[in-house]
Structures are given as structure tokens and as C-alpha cells.
Design an enzyme around this catalytic site. Structure first.
Site, PDB file in Angstrom:
ATOM      1  N   SER A   1       0.930  -1.306  -0.100  1.00 28.90           N
ATOM      2  CA  SER A   1      -0.057   0.031   0.001  1.00 28.90           C
ATOM      3  C   SER A   1       0.684   1.255   0.032  1.00 28.90           C
ATOM      4  CB  SER A   1      -0.875   0.040   1.379  1.00 28.90           C
ATOM      5  OG  SER A   1      -1.574  -1.117   1.293  1.00 28.90           O
TER       6      SER A   1
ATOM      7  N   THR B   1      -1.522   2.226   4.437  1.00 27.42           N
ATOM      8  CA  THR B   1      -0.883   3.455   4.435  1.00 27.42           C
ATOM      9  C   THR B   1      -0.280   3.863   5.496  1.00 27.42           C
ATOM     10  OG1 THR B   1      -2.606   4.122   2.637  1.00 27.42           O
ATOM     11  CG2 THR B   1      -1.580   6.061   4.122  1.00 27.42           C
TER      12      THR B   1
ATOM     13  N   THR C   1       1.643   6.841   0.754  1.00 27.26           N
ATOM     14  CA  THR C   1       0.503   5.693   0.238  1.00 27.26           C
ATOM     15  C   THR C   1       0.733   5.511  -1.179  1.00 27.26           C
ATOM     16  OG1 THR C   1      -1.586   4.888   0.272  1.00 27.26           O
ATOM     17  CG2 THR C   1      -1.418   7.248  -0.140  1.00 27.26           C
TER      18      THR C   1
ATOM     19  N   ARG D   1      -6.532   9.392  -9.982  1.00 29.49           N
ATOM     20  CA  ARG D   1      -7.258   9.280  -8.725  1.00 29.49           C
ATOM     21  C   ARG D   1      -6.193   9.853  -7.503  1.00 29.49           C
ATOM     22  NH1 ARG D   1      -6.962   7.069  -3.295  1.00 29.49           N
ATOM     23  NH2 ARG D   1      -8.824   7.401  -2.268  1.00 29.49           N
TER      24      ARG D   1
ATOM     25  N   THR E   1      -6.219   7.187   7.994  1.00 28.81           N
ATOM     26  CA  THR E   1      -6.031   6.052   7.193  1.00 28.81           C
ATOM     27  C   THR E   1      -7.407   5.509   6.788  1.00 28.81           C
ATOM     28  OG1 THR E   1      -5.034   3.951   6.640  1.00 28.81           O
ATOM     29  CG2 THR E   1      -5.745   4.426   8.902  1.00 28.81           C
TER      30      THR E   1
HETATM   31  C1  SD4 Z   1      -6.321   6.778   0.106  1.00 30.48           C
HETATM   32  N1  SD4 Z   1      -6.318   7.132   2.414  1.00 30.48           N
HETATM   33  O1  SD4 Z   1      -5.692   6.922  -0.879  1.00 30.48           O
HETATM   34  C2  SD4 Z   1      -5.766   6.238   1.441  1.00 30.48           C
HETATM   35  C3  SD4 Z   1      -5.727   4.787   1.602  1.00 30.48           C
HETATM   36  C4  SD4 Z   1      -5.477   4.140   2.875  1.00 30.48           C
HETATM   37  O2  SD4 Z   1      -4.985   2.558   4.492  1.00 30.48           O
HETATM   38  O3  SD4 Z   1      -5.267   4.988   3.844  1.00 30.48           O
HETATM   39  N2  SD4 Z   1      -5.284   3.079   3.005  1.00 30.48           N
HETATM   40  O4  SD4 Z   1      -7.715   6.707   0.240  1.00 30.48           O
END
Ligand code: SD4
Length: 322
Positions: A82, A184, A202, A212, A235
Site C-alpha cells: 500500500s 498506508t 501511500t 485518482r 487512513t
Molecule cells: C487513500 N487513505 O488513498 C488512502 C488509503 C489508505 O490505508 O489509507 N489506506 O484513500
């Protein structure tokens, strides 16, 4: 569904044996508030990242240097799917990274939609320190990184490519955060001078639309630091966090007198009160100037790693859904 989620989350934890042996998860139903500097706290199970950060602090380094050094560990770790190198790609098979950093003076730097650079957090820091801007994105961020001497690399590992090819068979996109193991890293630290800094990095949601960008590189959504009050990271599903200015909200609630725990809980409730939260996860982590911490998530199975008073350990967060 929740049983399956717990199961998958637990089997994921089993992959981390050496660090897991150092510390068993404890529960945060009654979060402790033992103040003590230096302090490092990270989203999810990040014992090694915390160790790297604390090594900086123990040498008298700044919280800013600590959080950068800390989150560089999962950025370079191919087992972490991630973050950074080894991150799962978008639906076009491209690894695109988001990161931001904030220091005790309120300075901030961020990169979004960045490809080919293993350490986006260090590029974000360079944006903060070497440009008059806060955020650089995509091709511009890459050009800036290369001009700063960062190396262009292929970040798509064979494992991540295989996962993408499997996903292509159905190409169904449904973000269920714990199941997808979105780890993340958001990290907050207080150095021995009592100064706060934070970092967040992340590869975003797996198989996301190309282009995105999530909450993680957005100052005030994925991360916010106010050295007078405290700091927070988020997160989980970035769209839900962005729509509620999550990390900024947590810090502002602490400014109004809430504890870090109360602030995280209230910020999660802003989401559960308005959005259909049943199929996604959001977790908040916060610290205040006193060195107290709090955590709260919507779904169960959010955990975090706290280094404080010479102990580095994983703690299970309290959650809205039990
Ligand atoms: C996101 N917040 O790109 C991040 C993903 C994440 O644990 O935190 N995953 O939306």
C-alpha cells in the site's frame, strides 16, 4: 463479513513475524494517556518504521527528520503493498503515489499522483523546503524530483503486477479497506524539545482510476499538525476523509478542549452520521502537545503502533462498529 474481515486481517498480521514477536497487540478500549517524549505513533503495524524514527529522535534529531526516516521504511519495503515500492497499481497497471509532510512551524509539502520515485515523502519534503509551493502533482512532481537528484525507478514488483492481472479478470472495484490490506502509513512524532511533525505516504486505493488522488497528500485531510495543539493522521477510504476535512477537524476538536481520543471519535462520527459507512474503513490517530494519544476507526481491526516510554507496541483501536 466482519468475521471474514477479522480473519483476513489476522492472517495478514502473521506475515510480520520478527516484529510481531516484539510486541503483542493490546486493546485501546481504554486508551492510555501516559505522556512522555520522545513519542512516535503510526497507523497500522509499523514497528520497524517507528524504530527508524525513534533512532533519529534518540540522537537528538527533530520530529521532522524522524517522521521522514520512519515512513521511508515501508516506502522501500516490497512486502508493503500500500506504500511506495511494491504498492498495488491503479487499474491501468501504474503505481502512482501520494505523500505529504508537515513540520512544527506549520510548513507543509506534498506530492500527488507521482510515478517512478521510491521515496515520495522525501520529494514532498523537498517541495516544502525548496519551492514556494505546497503541492506538486504528476508529471510536474516527477520532473521536480528528477531535478532534485531522485532516481527514476520501476516500482511495479512482479507480485503487484500479478495481483493486478488477477484483478483484471473481473475488474470490479469495490473498496473494502481492511480486506484489501490498505496499510498506508501516517506517522506523528514529538521530539525531545516537544516539537511535533507528521508524515503520510501511500500508493492509494488498489486498482483506483488513473489519476485518482486520495486524502493522504492533502494537508488537513490525511494529515494536519499544529505545534501548539497537536497532530492527526487518517487512513482508510480517502474520499470519506476528504469530504469531512478529517485530520484538520481532529486537531480543531482538540483545540476546543477534546482529548485526542474524543477528537478521533467525533471525527469518525461526522462520517458515520452522513455517509453509508457499512462497506468502508476510516481510522484516525491523534496526539496532543502533552504527549497523550487517541485512535478511533469506523470498522474494527484498525491498529496502530506507539513508541513511548521506551516501549514500541501495536495497539488495537476502538471502533464505531464493534
Ligand atoms: C487513500 N487513505 O488513498 C488512502 C488509503 C489508505 O490505508 O489509507 N489506506 O484513500
Amino acid at each position: 463479513m466482519l468475521n471474514r474481515r477479522r480473519f483476513i486481517s489476522l492472517s495478514a498480521l502473521a506475515g510480520w513475524i520478527p516484529s510481531a514477536l516484539q510486541s503483542a497487540p493490546t486493546s485501546n478500549e481504554n486508551p492510555e494517556s501516559a505522556p512522555g517524549y520522545p513519542l512516535v505513533i503510526s497507523t497500522w503495524r509499523q514497528l520497524k518504521a517507528n524504530e527508524a524514527a525513534i533512532a533519529v529522535l534518540k540522537k537528538g534529531g527533530s520530529a521532522l527528520d524522524a517522521v521522514e526516516a520512519g515512513v521511508r521504511i515501508p516506502e522501500a519495503d516490497t512486502n508493503d503493498t500500500s506504500v511506495g515500492y511494491g504498492g498495488l497499481p491503479d487499474r491501468d497497471g501504474r503505481v502512482t503515489l501520494d505523500a505529504c509532510i508537515m513540520d512544527e512551524k506549520g510548513n507543509a509539502g506534498s506530492v500527488t499522483f507521482l510515478e517512478h520515485i521510491m521515496h515520495p515523502i522525501s520529494v514532498a519534503r523537498a517541495v516544502m523546503e525548496k519551492t514556494p509551493h505546497v503541492m506538486l502533482s504528476g508529471e510536474g512532481a516527477l520532473q521536480f524530483a528528477l531535478a532534485q537528484g531522485f532516481k527514476k525507478e520501476n516500482l511495479l514488483t512482479p507480485h503487484a503486477q500479478k495481483k493486478w492481472q488477477e484483478w483484471l479478470k473481473t475488474a470490479q472495484y469495490k473498496p473494502i479497506i481492511n480486506i484489501e490490506r490498505h496499510d498506508t502509513i501516517g506517522m506523528l512524532a514529538i521530539d525531545s524539545r516537544g516539537n511535533l511533525s507528521g508524515a503520510c505516504t501511500t500508493s492509494g486505493l488498489a486498482f483506483k482510476m488513473h489519476g485518482r488522488v486520495g486524502d493522504s497528500p492533502i494537508i488537513g485531510a490525511g494529515l494536519f499538525v499544529d505545534n501548539e495543539i497537536g497532530a492527526a493522521v487518517a487512513t482508510g477510504l480517502g474520499e470519506a476523509v476528504m469530504k469531512t476535512c478529517g485530520a484538520f477537524l481532529v486537531v480543531e476538536l482538540m483545540r476546543q478542549g477534546r482529548t485526542p481520543q474524543e477528537a478521533c471519535l467525533e471525527a469518525a462520527r461526522r462520517i458515520t452520521g452522513k455517509q453509508n459507512y457499512k462497506d468502508f474503513q476510516v481510522g484516525y490517530l491523534a496526539i496532543n502537545k502533552k504527549g497523550e494519544h487517541g485512535a478511533y476507526s469506523i470498522q474494527p481491526d484498525f491498529n496502530y503502533t506507539l513508541y513511548q516510554n521506551e516501549r514500541n507496541r501495536v495497539i488495537e483501536s476502538a471502533s464505531f462498529v464493534k
